[in-house]
Write a protein that holds these residues in place. Sequence first.
Motif, PDB file in Angstrom:
ATOM      1  N   UNK A 149       0.844  -1.203   0.000  1.00 14.36           N
ATOM      2  CA  UNK A 149       0.000   0.000   0.000  1.00 14.36           C
ATOM      3  C   UNK A 149       0.877   1.250   0.000  1.00 14.36           C
ATOM      4  N   UNK A 150       1.935   1.272   0.828  1.00 16.57           N
ATOM      5  CA  UNK A 150       2.831   2.436   0.862  1.00 16.57           C
ATOM      6  C   UNK A 150       3.507   2.663  -0.488  1.00 16.57           C
ATOM      7  N   UNK A 151       3.928   1.575  -1.156  1.00 15.57           N
ATOM      8  CA  UNK A 151       4.550   1.715  -2.479  1.00 15.57           C
ATOM      9  C   UNK A 151       3.535   2.213  -3.499  1.00 15.57           C
ATOM     10  N   UNK A 152       2.288   1.764  -3.385  1.00 15.06           N
ATOM     11  CA  UNK A 152       1.246   2.279  -4.270  1.00 15.06           C
ATOM     12  C   UNK A 152       1.055   3.769  -4.077  1.00 15.06           C
ATOM     13  N   UNK A 153       1.030   4.209  -2.801  1.00 15.67           N
ATOM     14  CA  UNK A 153       0.893   5.644  -2.512  1.00 15.67           C
ATOM     15  C   UNK A 153       2.089   6.437  -3.028  1.00 15.67           C
ATOM     16  N   UNK A 154       3.280   5.800  -3.052  1.00 14.92           N
ATOM     17  CA  UNK A 154       4.481   6.477  -3.534  1.00 14.92           C
ATOM     18  C   UNK A 154       4.334   6.893  -4.995  1.00 14.92           C
ATOM     19  N   UNK A 155       3.731   6.013  -5.813  1.00 16.78           N
ATOM     20  CA  UNK A 155       3.655   6.265  -7.260  1.00 16.78           C
ATOM     21  C   UNK A 155       2.272   6.708  -7.725  1.00 16.78           C
ATOM     22  N   UNK A 156       1.359   7.004  -6.792  1.00 16.08           N
ATOM     23  CA  UNK A 156      -0.030   7.249  -7.168  1.00 16.08           C
ATOM     24  C   UNK A 156      -0.191   8.462  -8.086  1.00 16.08           C
ATOM     25  N   UNK A 157       0.730   9.440  -7.969  1.00 12.57           N
ATOM     26  CA  UNK A 157       0.627  10.634  -8.812  1.00 12.57           C
ATOM     27  C   UNK A 157       1.540  10.569 -10.029  1.00 12.57           C
ATOM     28  N   UNK A 158       2.757  10.069  -9.860  1.00  8.11           N
ATOM     29  CA  UNK A 158       3.755  10.128 -10.943  1.00  8.11           C
ATOM     30  C   UNK A 158       3.710   8.922 -11.878  1.00  8.11           C
ATOM     31  N   UNK A 159       3.258   7.789 -11.380  1.00  7.56           N
ATOM     32  CA  UNK A 159       3.241   6.578 -12.225  1.00  7.56           C
ATOM     33  C   UNK A 159       2.030   5.726 -11.835  1.00  7.56           C
ATOM     34  N   UNK A 160       0.814   6.117 -12.305  1.00  9.41           N
ATOM     35  CA  UNK A 160      -0.409   5.411 -11.889  1.00  9.41           C
ATOM     36  C   UNK A 160      -0.387   3.918 -12.198  1.00  9.41           C
ATOM     37  N   UNK A 161       0.175   3.524 -13.343  1.00 11.70           N
ATOM     38  CA  UNK A 161       0.178   2.100 -13.691  1.00 11.70           C
ATOM     39  C   UNK A 161       1.012   1.290 -12.695  1.00 11.70           C
ATOM     40  N   UNK A 162       2.139   1.844 -12.285  1.00 11.88           N
ATOM     41  CA  UNK A 162       2.971   1.162 -11.291  1.00 11.88           C
ATOM     42  C   UNK A 162       2.248   1.094  -9.948  1.00 11.88           C
ATOM     43  N   UNK A 197      -0.220  -1.732  -9.941  1.00  5.71           N
ATOM     44  CA  UNK A 197       0.414  -3.035  -9.721  1.00  5.71           C
ATOM     45  C   UNK A 197       0.642  -3.286  -8.229  1.00  5.71           C
ATOM     46  N   UNK A 198       1.113  -2.265  -7.509  1.00  4.03           N
ATOM     47  CA  UNK A 198       1.362  -2.442  -6.072  1.00  4.03           C
ATOM     48  C   UNK A 198       0.057  -2.642  -5.299  1.00  4.03           C
ATOM     49  N   UNK A 199      -0.997  -1.896  -5.669  1.00  4.15           N
ATOM     50  CA  UNK A 199      -2.273  -2.065  -4.968  1.00  4.15           C
ATOM     51  C   UNK A 199      -2.884  -3.435  -5.245  1.00  4.15           C
ATOM     52  N   UNK A 200      -2.674  -3.965  -6.451  1.00  2.00           N
ATOM     53  CA  UNK A 200      -3.149  -5.324  -6.732  1.00  2.00           C
ATOM     54  C   UNK A 200      -2.424  -6.339  -5.849  1.00  2.00           C
ATOM     55  N   UNK A 201      -1.104  -6.139  -5.661  1.00  2.00           N
ATOM     56  CA  UNK A 201      -0.359  -7.013  -4.750  1.00  2.00           C
ATOM     57  C   UNK A 201      -0.860  -6.875  -3.312  1.00  2.00           C
TER      58      UNK A 201
END
Length: 724
Positions: free
Chosen positions: A108-121, A124-128
């Motif tokens: 979840x933290x990694x998803x929040x890290x890229x939520x603005x700059x790299x939505x596709x990435x 992937x993290x939120x799916x994990x």
Amino acid sequence: MAAQDLQQYETSRNIPYTYTNAQIDSITNILRHYFYEASYDKVIEETPTLIDNARDINYKMGERRLISILGNAFIQLDDIDKASEFFNKALLRAQKEKDTVSLGTLFINLGNTYIKKDPQRAISYFENAYEAGKQLESDRIIFIALNNLSELYVGTKDLQKAQYYVDKALPLLLNSKTIDEALRDEYIATVYHVQGAIFLLQEKNDQAIEYILKSMKVGKGKYQEETLLNNFTNLIDAYENTGQYEKLNVIRKRYDSLRDKRYEADKILQQQIARSKFNLDQYEQDLKASELERQLAEQKASKSKLLSIFSLTLGGILLLILALLLYVRRKRFKLLKDLKAKNAQYLEAKEKSERLTQAKTQLFSTISHELRTPLYGIIGLSSILLKDPKFQNNLEDLTSLKFSADYLLALVNDILNLNKLDSQSGQHIQNSNFKLESLIHNITQSFEFINQQNNNSVYIDIDPTIPKILLGDQTKVSQVLMNLVSNASKFTQDGRIDIIVKKHYIDDKKVSLSFSIMDTGIGIPEEQKEKIFEEFTQGANYSEYEGTGLGLPIVNKILAILGSKLMFESTYGKGTTFSCILTFSRGAADMPEDTNREDVCVKKLQDKKILIVDDNKINQLVTQKVLEQHGMLHGVANNGLDALEKVKEHAFDAILMDVNMPVMNGLDSSKAMRDFGLNTPIIALTAVNAVNPEKDFGTYGIDDAIVKPYRTEQLLELLVKYIY
């Protein structure tokens, strides 16, 4: 947090000390205070030491909280690279330690890290995170992942996927017994907010207004200002689209007031962030200067030692090299001697392995022939008698006889299939067009007898939007479903079996389907769940049920070949659900409709003369009866040599040739027929599975092959194919 606690920590934080769990929790609250007042430099300076402290005393919860605070401090400073590096290091550590709770939080933290700059990435993290939440049975982690995925897909305008995740998130919230009641309304309001945004993008303005207002009502005073601002923005657009200008003006005033307050707060926050960045840069510069001074001091100290050590080291190295050369020389001679001995052992073991492999292949071939040949007679005669009106009074007995023979054949096939799947030929995928609905109905009919005996009801639920014709390995799919339906039928009594096929994902070329076989049978005890995939193994509670214990191992191997895996859920005493996801290509649109093949064959094959070549009298009788039932004439030869004489004296429309016979086998007989110019179609009737029919039989002039026991329709289709 009391001001005296903050002052006490500020005074004592430079004193080396190992904190307890409670003390780490208290300091974590202080660090949260730093975080919310945007003192990110203090967070970054203090937190790493505390993380090490938490690890030293194995305080996992405290470690997770501190990692989250530190990583999010980097995010707030817009240092995505450091945040990502930090979270990924923590992720590797959690994976190594199999810390599943930390994995969900870190994804979840990694998803929040890229939520603005790299939505596709971020997706992937939120799916994990979603998968980790399911493993942990953590409704909170599952919801956060689902909600973030829905918001991201709204942002990318993929409304179908956004709606998919909203539909999963809302029921979870409403039914969960573990989500904190203090957070439930905030979470529900967030879901309503996303649903409203989806309806707005779909131009369903009335529905959008309904859900936005529900979000604002449920989340009043509970959710973040940013969500409220977005609700205002969406509501303004919806009112404007529907011409409700009076309401629009009211909302716009509230929106402008909140936006102005947010603007002032953001200005203060940006000033605090700038101050933190400056302090952090100064801290890093001081740290680098200190490190440089330390390195210079170490260099001066080391230079004085280098000169004195160099001469001693050089002399030692020369002596070591000499000793090493002598050692290597002796080691080399010993190694060569051992290598020769090992090579001899290897060659001996290789020859033994090849002999065992050849013996195993021969054993399975012999078993196949010796078991399938009498089974052909039993299944064939019982099938013929079932169709004979004179034996209608014995219909139940004949049905039981045929079922028992079919069951024995299934056991033989299980053992042979397990051997074949381990070979290279068994890994080959043979794609063909097929109709999924027909395939499933044929499978359920195969188990009609046992389900009647066990008083089971069978229901089929196939998504009507699934393409009618698919392209895939029909045989392997059939084997998977046959084994799963067989287990459900065998272990369920007075119950219900559901065969469910739903869409998983469909595009212009691929069709991904979810297959589920649900039953209300005896279920699987917890202590047996790890053993059910072992070959020739049945649980202690299943000893009263027939079977070899090969069904699920075969299913697992086939699914691995097809790029899938078997999943299951089971409650002892309530039932079991086995499921898998298989991907197919879209089938040919011009595949002909199913017809009554037997009727077509009867019309085309009447009065055709067929030569039966078989050394087994019972098999001769079965084949004669089948041909007679469909209006064909026949001749009989007891071996390959006898068949040669028959075809020289009489003309036949086709030859049904057994392979293994005394005097002259079917392969040599077929080759001899082709050598003197006979063009009559030859179909091999064999009890042995050919690895490569074209190579195994085609070189002898045999046109095609069918494995005994076979369905009558298969034989008729081949006769029609080669006679016409």
